[in-house]
Design a protein around this motif. Structure first.
Motif, PDB file in Angstrom:
ATOM      1  N   PHE A 121       5.118   6.823  -3.182  1.00 31.22           N
ATOM      2  CA  PHE A 121       5.832   8.061  -2.875  1.00 31.22           C
ATOM      3  C   PHE A 121       6.613   7.963  -1.563  1.00 31.22           C
ATOM      4  CE2 PHE A 121       2.219   9.349  -5.553  1.00 31.22           C
ATOM      5  CZ  PHE A 121       2.911   9.984  -6.576  1.00 31.22           C
ATOM      6  N   ASP A 122       6.328   6.934  -0.760  1.00 28.36           N
ATOM      7  CA  ASP A 122       7.038   6.727   0.498  1.00 28.36           C
ATOM      8  C   ASP A 122       8.137   5.680   0.383  1.00 28.36           C
ATOM      9  OD1 ASP A 122       5.537   8.537   2.141  1.00 28.36           O
ATOM     10  OD2 ASP A 122       3.871   7.129   2.063  1.00 28.36           O
ATOM     11  N   GLU A 194       7.936   1.614   8.467  1.00 26.35           N
ATOM     12  CA  GLU A 194       8.848   0.532   8.104  1.00 26.35           C
ATOM     13  C   GLU A 194      10.279   1.052   7.971  1.00 26.35           C
ATOM     14  OE1 GLU A 194       8.326  -2.736   7.829  1.00 26.35           O
ATOM     15  OE2 GLU A 194       6.219  -2.506   8.402  1.00 26.35           O
ATOM     16  N   LEU A 195      10.421   2.253   7.414  1.00 25.90           N
ATOM     17  CA  LEU A 195      11.757   2.834   7.267  1.00 25.90           C
ATOM     18  C   LEU A 195      12.365   3.148   8.630  1.00 25.90           C
ATOM     19  CD1 LEU A 195      14.014   3.964   5.464  1.00 25.90           C
ATOM     20  CD2 LEU A 195      12.837   6.164   5.538  1.00 25.90           C
ATOM     21  N   ILE A 196      11.568   3.734   9.500  1.00 26.44           N
ATOM     22  CA  ILE A 196      12.054   4.084  10.840  1.00 26.44           C
ATOM     23  C   ILE A 196      12.519   2.831  11.572  1.00 26.44           C
ATOM     24  CG2 ILE A 196      11.293   4.931  13.108  1.00 26.44           C
ATOM     25  CD1 ILE A 196       9.471   6.927  11.474  1.00 26.44           C
ATOM     26  N   PRO A 203       8.726   3.687  15.504  1.00 27.67           N
ATOM     27  CA  PRO A 203       7.788   4.662  14.940  1.00 27.67           C
ATOM     28  C   PRO A 203       6.591   4.914  15.852  1.00 27.67           C
ATOM     29  CG  PRO A 203       7.458   2.528  13.918  1.00 27.67           C
ATOM     30  CD  PRO A 203       8.613   2.363  14.853  1.00 27.67           C
ATOM     31  N   VAL A 204       6.145   6.161  15.902  1.00 26.47           N
ATOM     32  CA  VAL A 204       4.940   6.537  16.642  1.00 26.47           C
ATOM     33  C   VAL A 204       4.069   7.340  15.687  1.00 26.47           C
ATOM     34  CG1 VAL A 204       3.996   7.736  18.642  1.00 26.47           C
ATOM     35  CG2 VAL A 204       6.255   6.642  18.799  1.00 26.47           C
ATOM     36  N   ASP A 321      16.195  -1.159   2.231  1.00 30.27           N
ATOM     37  CA  ASP A 321      15.682  -2.208   1.342  1.00 30.27           C
ATOM     38  C   ASP A 321      14.423  -2.901   1.861  1.00 30.27           C
ATOM     39  OD1 ASP A 321      17.440  -1.797  -0.719  1.00 30.27           O
ATOM     40  OD2 ASP A 321      18.826  -3.394  -0.135  1.00 30.27           O
ATOM     41  N   PRO A 322      14.302  -3.156   3.174  1.00 32.49           N
ATOM     42  CA  PRO A 322      13.085  -3.817   3.674  1.00 32.49           C
ATOM     43  C   PRO A 322      11.799  -3.047   3.355  1.00 32.49           C
ATOM     44  CG  PRO A 322      14.806  -3.903   5.340  1.00 32.49           C
ATOM     45  CD  PRO A 322      15.300  -3.001   4.252  1.00 32.49           C
TER      46      PRO A 322
END
Length: 345
Positions: A121-122, A194-196, A203-204, A321-322
């Motif tokens: 879902f992420d 990972e998206l951030i 990311p925090v 994509d990563p």
């Protein structure tokens, strides 16, 4: 002699009639008792969640607990501990698995650390519309996720639609992935982190209840969350910019400890499952309405809202994509199967 024989026959008939009436009355009482909820074994179920109490998922869960309790005439007593009163969102999954609490409502994102496939879902831009999610979780896709959860010791009773996840920050409008560079963004889990990073920010990770203060003190520059929670947690007071790109569709799971569940009578299990199914439908109907309403309310409260145009989404997807690669790396064949199922939708 004939008189005594008549009396004896009369007495026997009377006893038989009374017995028949008694049995008939007992049967009626049993039917009446069943109708009123009797016949359930007494049990207390503690249910913890960390969302604000006026969130649409919270409202649905409170109704679920009330309905189960009332339908069982109070025998199945579902005691709700809302808004982190009993457990934080970071602690409740382990508490459920260890038997410290019977039921929890927590995000699929946080469950992904225990069941990596829940990270589906992420994965950015997997679900393009609201109806696609309901179809997926009520198909083989959802069955595979339920099976993976049960292997770890948790039974999923409900997929509760939270809605789409967005980005808010107090530095600048985020109109392309390049605008994230150098920002510190609150994350809600591994794949969102990972998206951030893929978008160039840091990311925090922190729980939902910590975000307002972190934004206020500039511990973070922004956060990812749904607009429903942003509104209820008053993000408009500590952030200026909202970007709507619908990058992920967050689910919350109503889960019960599997060993505890297996020990419940079938009648109790049936009541809980039936009520959970009804509640799931109601919550899903609210998600789209609440997303739209809360985004509009945030704008009315002063946030600058930017909706990513459809023609620009390709750039956002390519930069993400990563994250897809990270998901398949950690979930193996099951992760690939789930992605193939969603790609066909």
């Amino acid at each position: 002699m004939k008189k005594w024989m008549s009396i004896m026959i009369y007495s026997i008939i009377t006893v038989l009639l009374l017995s028949a009436c008694s049995e008939s009355g007992n049967e009626a009482n049993e039917v009446d008792a069943a109708t009123k909820g009797d016949g359930f074994e007494a049990t207390t179920i503690r249910l913890a969640y960390n969302l604000p109490q006026d969130h649409h998922i919270s409202i649905g869960i409170e109704k679920f607990a009330k309905d189960v309790t009332e339908k069982s005439d109070g025998k199945v007593d579902v005691q709700v501990y809302p808004a982190g009163q009993l457990l934080s969102d970071k602690d409740m999954n382990q508490s459920l698995l260890s038997g410290g609490v019977e039921m929890v409502v927590n995000s699929s994102t946080l469950w992904a650390s225990t069941v990596p496939a829940m990270g589906i879902f992420d994965v950015p831009y997997v679900f393009n519309d609201y109806s696609a999610v309901g179809e997926a979780v009520n198909s083989e896709f959802g069955d595979k996720l339920r099976g993976a959860m049960e292997e770890k010791g948790a039974k999923v009773l409900m997929f509760a639609d939270y809605g789409y996840v967005q980005f808010a920050n107090n530095k600048r409008p985020l109109k392309s992935p390049a605008d994230f560079k150098g920002l510190k963004i609150r994350s809600i889990g591994d794949l969102p982190s990972e998206l951030i990073k893929a978008y160039g920010a840091s990311p925090v990770f922190m729980g939902g209840g910590e975000v307002y203060m972190a934004l206020q003190r500039d511990t973070v520059d922004g956060a990812t969350s749904g607009t429903t929670a942003m509104l209820q947690r008053k993000y408009d007071e500590v952030t200026k910019y909202l970007t709507i790109n619908n990058y992920a569709y967050l689910e919350f799971l109503l889960a019960v400890n599997k060993d505890y569940w297996d020990g419940l009578p079938e009648k109790t299990q049936a009541l809980i499952e039936e009520t959970a199914k009804e509640t799931e439908v109601w919550i899903r109907e609210q998600a789209e309405k609440e997303d739209s309403k809360s985004a509009k309310a945030l704008e009315e409260k002063g946030m600058e809202v930017y909706v990513v145009p459809e023609e620009d989404l390709a750039e956002w997807k390519e930069a993400a994509d990563p994250v897809r690669e990270a998901f398949t790396k950690h979930t193996g064949d099951l992760g690939k199967e789930l992605l193939e199922m969603t790609d066909k939708k």
